[in-house]
Design a protein around this motif. Sequence first.
Motif, PDB file in Angstrom:
ATOM      1  N   UNK A   1      36.910  62.423  44.142  1.00  0.00           N
ATOM      2  CA  UNK A   1      37.810  61.557  44.880  1.00  0.00           C
ATOM      3  C   UNK A   1      38.423  60.560  43.900  1.00  0.00           C
ATOM      4  N   UNK A   2      39.609  60.088  44.243  1.00  0.00           N
ATOM      5  CA  UNK A   2      40.348  59.205  43.357  1.00  0.00           C
ATOM      6  C   UNK A   2      41.139  58.200  44.181  1.00  0.00           C
ATOM      7  N   UNK A   3      41.336  57.012  43.594  1.00  0.00           N
ATOM      8  CA  UNK A   3      42.045  55.931  44.255  1.00  0.00           C
ATOM      9  C   UNK A   3      43.253  55.507  43.434  1.00  0.00           C
ATOM     10  N   UNK A   4      44.389  55.339  44.110  1.00  0.00           N
ATOM     11  CA  UNK A   4      45.618  54.901  43.455  1.00  0.00           C
ATOM     12  C   UNK A   4      46.027  53.557  44.034  1.00  0.00           C
ATOM     13  N   UNK A   5      46.100  52.545  43.176  1.00  0.00           N
ATOM     14  CA  UNK A   5      46.476  51.214  43.642  1.00  0.00           C
ATOM     15  C   UNK A   5      47.977  51.058  43.787  1.00  0.00           C
ATOM     16  N   UNK A   6      48.737  51.840  43.025  1.00  0.00           N
ATOM     17  CA  UNK A   6      50.189  51.684  43.035  1.00  0.00           C
ATOM     18  C   UNK A   6      50.861  53.005  43.363  1.00  0.00           C
TER      19      UNK A   6
ATOM     20  N   UNK B   1      32.100  63.400  51.322  1.00  0.00           N
ATOM     21  CA  UNK B   1      32.345  61.987  51.566  1.00  0.00           C
ATOM     22  C   UNK B   1      32.531  61.277  50.236  1.00  0.00           C
ATOM     23  N   UNK B   2      33.282  60.185  50.283  1.00  0.00           N
ATOM     24  CA  UNK B   2      33.496  59.362  49.098  1.00  0.00           C
ATOM     25  C   UNK B   2      33.373  57.907  49.541  1.00  0.00           C
ATOM     26  N   UNK B   3      32.307  57.255  49.120  1.00  0.00           N
ATOM     27  CA  UNK B   3      32.062  55.869  49.486  1.00  0.00           C
ATOM     28  C   UNK B   3      32.672  54.942  48.440  1.00  0.00           C
ATOM     29  N   UNK B   4      33.443  53.979  48.908  1.00  0.00           N
ATOM     30  CA  UNK B   4      34.112  53.032  48.014  1.00  0.00           C
ATOM     31  C   UNK B   4      33.460  51.659  48.104  1.00  0.00           C
ATOM     32  N   UNK B   5      33.413  50.984  46.984  1.00  0.00           N
ATOM     33  CA  UNK B   5      32.868  49.625  46.955  1.00  0.00           C
ATOM     34  C   UNK B   5      33.554  48.819  45.855  1.00  0.00           C
ATOM     35  N   UNK B   6      33.447  47.506  45.974  1.00  0.00           N
ATOM     36  CA  UNK B   6      33.954  46.638  44.927  1.00  0.00           C
ATOM     37  C   UNK B   6      35.428  46.324  44.992  1.00  0.00           C
ATOM     38  N   UNK B   7      36.093  46.761  46.037  1.00  0.00           N
ATOM     39  CA  UNK B   7      37.515  46.480  46.167  1.00  0.00           C
ATOM     40  C   UNK B   7      37.926  46.602  47.613  1.00  0.00           C
ATOM     41  N   UNK B   8      39.192  46.350  47.907  1.00  0.00           N
ATOM     42  CA  UNK B   8      39.697  46.473  49.269  1.00  0.00           C
ATOM     43  C   UNK B   8      40.188  47.892  49.466  1.00  0.00           C
ATOM     44  N   UNK B   9      39.352  48.691  50.102  1.00  0.00           N
ATOM     45  CA  UNK B   9      39.598  50.138  50.226  1.00  0.00           C
ATOM     46  C   UNK B   9      40.973  50.425  50.822  1.00  0.00           C
ATOM     47  N   UNK B  10      41.383  49.657  51.811  1.00  0.00           N
ATOM     48  CA  UNK B  10      42.643  49.934  52.504  1.00  0.00           C
ATOM     49  C   UNK B  10      43.866  49.661  51.627  1.00  0.00           C
ATOM     50  N   UNK B  11      43.697  49.036  50.466  1.00  0.00           N
ATOM     51  CA  UNK B  11      44.805  48.823  49.548  1.00  0.00           C
ATOM     52  C   UNK B  11      45.153  50.088  48.768  1.00  0.00           C
ATOM     53  N   UNK B  12      44.279  51.090  48.819  1.00  0.00           N
ATOM     54  CA  UNK B  12      44.406  52.250  47.951  1.00  0.00           C
ATOM     55  C   UNK B  12      44.874  53.493  48.692  1.00  0.00           C
ATOM     56  N   UNK B  13      45.794  54.195  48.065  1.00  0.00           N
ATOM     57  CA  UNK B  13      46.138  55.558  48.453  1.00  0.00           C
ATOM     58  C   UNK B  13      45.062  56.434  47.831  1.00  0.00           C
ATOM     59  N   UNK B  14      44.507  57.387  48.589  1.00  0.00           N
ATOM     60  CA  UNK B  14      43.357  58.152  48.126  1.00  0.00           C
ATOM     61  C   UNK B  14      43.678  59.630  47.979  1.00  0.00           C
ATOM     62  N   UNK B  15      42.922  60.288  47.117  1.00  0.00           N
ATOM     63  CA  UNK B  15      43.137  61.712  46.919  1.00  0.00           C
ATOM     64  C   UNK B  15      41.840  62.438  46.594  1.00  0.00           C
ATOM     65  N   UNK B  16      41.858  63.727  46.796  1.00  0.00           N
ATOM     66  CA  UNK B  16      40.785  64.637  46.367  1.00  0.00           C
ATOM     67  C   UNK B  16      41.386  65.612  45.357  1.00  0.00           C
TER      68      UNK B  16
END
Length: 124
Positions: A96-101, A21-36
């Motif tokens: 886990x990693x988050x891509x905003x763009x 699992x990867x818990x996200x906080x501090x931003x709008x999670x649905x704005x991000x493309x995610x990866x492992x």
Amino acid sequence: QVQLVESGGGLVQAGGSLRLSCAASGGTFSFYHMGWFRQAPGREREFVATINWSGSSTYYADSVKGRVTISRDNAKNTLYLQMNSLKPEDTAVYYCAAARYNGNYYNTGTYNCWGQGTQVTVSS
């Protein structure tokens, strides 16, 4: 910037399963493309799986295809990686990693935010 915290790693026998699992906080999670991604000792960090903002589109590395499922729950701000039929060669630290763009989602450079990683060890 979103902050990411992985959990769920551990020691498992070959053929076993784990769910990361990867818990996200501090931003709008649905704005991000995610990866492992994962990194074994002495090796470069490598792509495992990626998922778009809605969860409708997923891609996997050939080495894990058919054994791994990436998913997300935007209501819970959480990313998952279900891993089945684990092999000793899956042993690594998983990130886990988050891509905003938009970008090449197979490439680590596309991702803006990273978690600290969780160790997965598969014994033979």
